[in-house]
Motif scaffolding. Sequence first.
Motif, mmCIF file in Angstrom:
data_model
loop_
_atom_site.group_PDB
_atom_site.id
_atom_site.type_symbol
_atom_site.label_atom_id
_atom_site.label_comp_id
_atom_site.label_asym_id
_atom_site.label_seq_id
_atom_site.Cartn_x
_atom_site.Cartn_y
_atom_site.Cartn_z
ATOM 1 N N ASP A 22 -28.175 39.806 -28.822
ATOM 2 C CA ASP A 22 -29.380 40.691 -29.189
ATOM 3 C C ASP A 22 -29.028 42.032 -29.227
ATOM 4 N N THR A 25 -25.418 46.096 -31.089
ATOM 5 C CA THR A 25 -25.825 46.910 -32.281
ATOM 6 C C THR A 25 -24.925 48.128 -32.124
ATOM 7 N N SER A 73 -22.071 43.731 -34.123
ATOM 8 C CA SER A 73 -23.096 44.642 -34.644
ATOM 9 C C SER A 73 -23.016 44.785 -36.288
ATOM 10 N N GLN A 76 -25.144 42.099 -37.492
ATOM 11 C CA GLN A 76 -26.414 42.558 -37.539
ATOM 12 C C GLN A 76 -26.849 43.408 -38.329
ATOM 13 N N GLU A 79 -26.964 41.456 -41.824
ATOM 14 C CA GLU A 79 -28.454 40.540 -41.828
ATOM 15 C C GLU A 79 -29.529 41.443 -42.188
#
Length: 244
Positions: A22, A25, A73, A76, A79
Motif C-alpha cells: 500500500d 507510491t 508505484s 498503483q 490501477e
Amino acid sequence: MSGSSQSGGVPQQLPLGVSLRDDATFANFFQSPDDGNRQVVGMLNAFACGQSPEQVVYLWGEPGSGVTHLLQSACQVAEASGRSFQYLPLSDLIDNDPEAIVEGLECLDLVCIDDLQQIEGRTDWQTALFHLYNRLRDSGKQLLLGARQSPRNLPLTLADLKSRLQWGLTFQLHPLSDNDKVAALVRRSKLRGFDLPEDVALYILHRAPRNTRALFTLLEQLDRASLQAQRKITIPFVKQVLNI
C-alpha cells in the motif's frame, strides 16, 4: 497482482499470492535533489498513466535503491487510471511454469516484471519472456522491467532477449546517502502520521541494516508498537522494541 480496465483488457487470474504494498507510491518515494532519480519518477508517472510514447522501460539498481518500489508505484498509478496491469516479482515466481505465468499478458495495458536477474541460467524463462516481449510490442502494450544489473550486463544466455532488453529506455537508480536515508525515514514517518526525531533516525541507521527496504520495515514495526503502547518513538523505546 492484476487489474482490469473498462477498455477490454483481460486481467490475469493467477493464484500466486502476488500483491502490491500500500505504501509503494510515487508520492512517498524519497528523491534527493542530487541523486538523479527525480527525472525517473516523473517519466514513470506519465508512462504508467499511458501518456508516454515509450513501450519499454528498464530500471536497474542495487538492492534498496527503489526499483521494486517504483515498479509497484507504476502499478498503483495504472490501477488509479483505469488501466489493466500485472505485477510479476520473479523472486517469488521463478519456480513456476513461465509459459503459464506469461500467457495472455499481451492483452494488458501494462506489464511490470521485477527481479529480472532471477532468470540467469533459466532458458525456459528467457525464452518465455522473449516471446512475451515481442507480443507486447506487436500489440502496442507497455513493459516495465526491474533488475539489479543493466540490460547490457545481465547474464543471459538468450542473445535475442538480451538485445531486446537494450531497445527501450534504461535508467539506473542511485542509492541514497546516509544523510538521505535519515531524511527519508523522517519523511516516511510523517506520511505515516507520526514524528520521528532526527536523532532517533540516526540511531536506527547506525545500528540497523542500511538497506532502505529494511529500514522502512523497522519503521513500520516501530509505528505499530508505538500505537499499541501509546508511546512516542524515542531512543529508549527503539532499544526496547528492536533490541538494538
